[in-house]
Design an enzyme around this catalytic site. Structure first.
Site, mmCIF file in Angstrom:
data_model
loop_
_atom_site.group_PDB
_atom_site.id
_atom_site.type_symbol
_atom_site.label_atom_id
_atom_site.label_comp_id
_atom_site.label_asym_id
_atom_site.label_seq_id
_atom_site.Cartn_x
_atom_site.Cartn_y
_atom_site.Cartn_z
ATOM 1 N N GLN A 392 0.833 -1.196 0.000
ATOM 2 C CA GLN A 392 0.000 0.000 0.000
ATOM 3 C C GLN A 392 0.872 1.252 0.000
ATOM 4 O O GLN A 392 1.789 1.382 0.812
ATOM 5 C CB GLN A 392 -0.916 0.007 1.224
ATOM 6 C CG GLN A 392 -1.985 -1.068 1.218
ATOM 7 C CD GLN A 392 -3.109 -0.775 0.230
ATOM 8 O OE1 GLN A 392 -3.189 0.310 -0.337
ATOM 9 N NE2 GLN A 392 -3.976 -1.743 0.033
ATOM 10 N N GLU A 442 -1.651 -16.089 -4.020
ATOM 11 C CA GLU A 442 -1.096 -15.008 -4.840
ATOM 12 C C GLU A 442 -0.371 -15.634 -6.024
ATOM 13 O O GLU A 442 0.313 -16.658 -5.872
ATOM 14 C CB GLU A 442 -0.129 -14.162 -4.007
ATOM 15 C CG GLU A 442 0.698 -13.171 -4.782
ATOM 16 C CD GLU A 442 -0.137 -12.123 -5.486
ATOM 17 O OE1 GLU A 442 0.096 -11.900 -6.681
ATOM 18 O OE2 GLU A 442 -1.033 -11.542 -4.836
ATOM 19 N N ASP A 498 -8.519 -8.005 -2.331
ATOM 20 C CA ASP A 498 -7.949 -6.678 -2.565
ATOM 21 C C ASP A 498 -7.242 -6.739 -3.913
ATOM 22 O O ASP A 498 -6.020 -6.799 -3.999
ATOM 23 C CB ASP A 498 -6.968 -6.323 -1.440
ATOM 24 C CG ASP A 498 -6.409 -4.909 -1.592
ATOM 25 O OD1 ASP A 498 -6.927 -4.157 -2.434
ATOM 26 O OD2 ASP A 498 -5.457 -4.558 -0.876
ATOM 27 N N CYS A 526 -9.386 -0.388 -4.907
ATOM 28 C CA CYS A 526 -8.656 0.862 -5.112
ATOM 29 C C CYS A 526 -9.207 1.617 -6.315
ATOM 30 O O CYS A 526 -8.806 2.757 -6.568
ATOM 31 C CB CYS A 526 -7.159 0.598 -5.290
ATOM 32 S SG CYS A 526 -6.770 -0.443 -6.708
ATOM 33 N N GLU A 569 -10.225 4.766 -1.924
ATOM 34 C CA GLU A 569 -10.331 3.323 -1.636
ATOM 35 C C GLU A 569 -11.711 3.065 -1.010
ATOM 36 O O GLU A 569 -12.168 3.832 -0.157
ATOM 37 C CB GLU A 569 -9.237 2.898 -0.668
ATOM 38 C CG GLU A 569 -8.933 1.410 -0.691
ATOM 39 C CD GLU A 569 -7.711 1.063 -1.513
ATOM 40 O OE1 GLU A 569 -7.434 -0.140 -1.642
ATOM 41 O OE2 GLU A 569 -7.032 1.968 -2.024
#
Length: 608
Positions: A392, A442, A498, A526, A569
């Site tokens: 972030q 991921e 996210d 975002c 956000e």
């Protein structure tokens, strides 16, 4: 922006093989030809085709008579059905044609043979070879030479280009963003009411709470990517591009007056600018793809004061000895820090930013000085950050963002959390002390290495990470969670996503929907405008594509992670509809079957 005419916006889908801005930002023309790719294009507008570099503009086709279509379904036709190896799709909105680029003449010819006359969605497609796009910068210059150039646009300043809200008091910025989010959510709920009438009682209770301010309003960005170029006076500058190549602009402005940059980042830009100005190697110029110094990425930690620099070098016109000479120059410059310098580079990387090979997702980096990582802190946890890892960009804002996600999820000691798109594990580890178990997935292997390191460094034992595509792992993660569930304890399975700015792929949404054990979903976006598509997919009625009960929005909160900019956000909590006793019994049966399946697979594996 690519277009088939001056006022026709284009949608582009890239297949991960394109390389530089002069290729990506060229503007389409509607002129097509049925000849092969070797075209006699006069003037400098097509000089880029003669360079000794790959550009898929040479092998481009136009597909017509498509009717209304979506880019995703057309890409599926090309890649999955016809097995075509395309590099890029470019399509004007509200038009019935598209351009498709390929890597080789053979691939282009095969596409023409398959697509011309192909029946798709009740229409017969027409395909023909297309002329390469003109270089927009050269086209602008040619128009200026001929006196045909329209009245030039007023050039923006660096502040206007990067911080459009900087001239507004911060309280007013928050009010403007709050109205924007309220409007977006109102449009979303109106659209959902049309698509799924059963959502009405849930939407009547849906509430947007507020927008929370960033604890740090100025100097909050811990990551910045600067361009190396020249300003309007022809001086070498390390800063931000004021326009885009497709508009014929290559001017770069300094960053000293930008309020969202920390002093460390401004120092980094100044120091690199000094290096480039005194070097024999030249700044990169997209007009001709000449020069070498192309960009500088700066990462800095407010917790430790560390500064990581990643120098992006265009090396297509450098031999191996010259590349090594440039690396040595970088190393010596930053190893010899001036005694009065307020900051020091603690980690230095060289990044080769020439064109990518087929299938190459990122440009490789080479560590040349200092430590290999920097460390920062969120929610009291330390995180190791590698050069290309996602983190972030507003560290203090992330503390607020993650706390809101934790509060909305309302996890308990019986909760298992699925962190989809977990990156380096920041959300996973922030949730860990509130949950029984956290499972993260991921696709980037290095990010998972960082996540595992971060878990160990923070002495967190209840996190497990998977490397791979989320679409493929969601089902197995749910199965693992069910298998590890302690008998007699309630099953509470929450997913957190996210995703990147474009949102989740619809396959991921379908996988989440079909996992009936997931009862709550926290979506951190975002780019809420792009994510609205996902919000609809989560809550639309059950169908062949989206099996499983819908997720309905329950509450939302925004966090201003990007003061002085127009970005915000947004976090939305989704919950499945309360199911009937009959469905509860069915769900319990599914859990039993999942446990049985997992045990069976484990026994099979142990006997092999």
């Amino acid at each position: 922006m690519e277009s088939a005419s001056a006022d026709l916006p284009m949608t582009e889908v890239n297949n991960g093989t394109e390389l530089n801005e002069s290729e990506k930002d060229v503007t389409e023309t509607e002129n097509t030809t049925t000849e092969g790719p070797k075209m006699d294009n006069a003037g400098e507008e097509y000089a880029y085709l003669e360079r000794n570099e790959f550009t898929s503009e040479i092998y481009k086709i136009e597909v017509k008579n498509m009717g209304y279509f979506g880019i995703g379904e057309f890409k599926k036709l090309l890649k999955n059905t016809l097995k075509l190896d395309m590099t890029k799709i470019k399509s004007p909105t509200r038009k019935e044609f598209a351009f498709v680029c390929f890597r080789t003449l053979e691939a282009q010819q095969r596409a023409l043979e398959l697509l011309n006359g192909y029946k798709w969605k009740g229409r017969v497609l027409k395909a023909q070879a297309a002329k390469a796009s003109a270089d927009p910068l050269q086209r602008k210059r040619a128009a200026e030479d001929q006196g045909k150039e329209e009245k030039p646009k007023k050039q923006r300043t660096a502040v206007e280009a990067t911080c459009p809200l900087a001239g507004i008091p911060y309280e007013q910025q928050l009010e403007q963003k709050s109205v924007e989010m309220s409007t977006l959510l109102k449009k979303y709920t109106q659209e959902l009411r049309r698509i799924n009438p059963q959502a009405k009682p849930h939407l009547d209770k849906f509430k947007f709470h507020e927008i929370l301010p960033s604890p740090t309003v100025n100097g909050y960005r811990n990551k910045n990517e600067f361009t190396v170029g020249k300003n309007s006076q022809g001086e070498i500058v390390v800063g931000f591009r004021l326009g885009c190549y497709s508009d014929g602009s290559v001017e770069v402005a300094e960053v000293e007056d930008l309020p969202h940059l920390p002093e460390q980042a401004k120092w980094a830009a100044r120091s690199f600018q000094k290096l480039v100005r005194q070097s024999k190697f030249q700044p990169f110029n997209p007009d001709g793809n000449v020069g070498h110094f192309r960009q500088l990425m700066v990462r800095c930690s407010s917790a430790t004061g560390e500064i990581m620099l990643v120098a992006g070098i265009y090396s297509s016109n450098l031999c191996q000895s010259e590349q090594q000479e440039l690396k040595n120059e970088l190393k010596n410059f930053y190893a010899d820090v001036e005694s009065d310098s307020p900051y020091k580079c603690t980690s230095l990387y060289y990044q080769d930013v020439k064109h990518r090979e087929a299938g190459q997702m990122v440009n490789p980096v080479d560590h040349i000085l200092g430590s290999t990582h920097i460390t920062d802190t969120i929610q009291g946890l330390k995180f190791r950050i590698s050069p290309l890892a996602f983190f972030q960009i507003n560290t203090e804002g992330a503390n607020v963002l993650y706390q809101q996600a934790i509060d909305l999820a309302a996890a308990t000691k019986h909760t298992t959390l699925l962190d989809i798109c977990c990156g380096t594990g920041t959300i996973s580890l922030a949730f860990a002390k509130h949950c029984r178990k956290v499972l993260g997935v991921e696709i980037v292997p290095d990010a998972i290495k960082d996540a595992e390191y971060n878990a160990e460094a923070n002495d967190i034992k209840n996190c497990k990470f998977y490397t791979g595509n989320a679409d493929d792992f969601i089902k197995s993660m749910v199965r693992d969670a069910l298998y590890e569930q302690e008998p007699g304890n309630p099953m509470d399975l929450i997913a957190v996503v996210d995703p990147p700015r474009a949102g989740l792929h619809n396959r991921s949404i379908a996988a989440i929907r079909s996992a009936s054990a997931i009862n709550r979903l926290v979506y951190v976006s975002c780019n809420p405008h792009s994510a609205k598509r996902n919000f609809i997919e989560l809550a639309r009625p059950e169908s062949k594509q989206y099996k499983g009960e819908p997720f309905y929005p329950k509450s939302a909160v925004a966090v201003d992670m990007f003061p002085h900019t127009s970005h915000t956000e947004l976090i939305i909590l989704f919950e499945r509809e309360t199911i009937t006793k009959t469905k509860t019994a069915q769900s319990a049966e599914e859990i039993t079957e999942a446990n049985t399946e997992a045990i069976s697979e484990e026994n099979t594996a142990s006997t092999e």
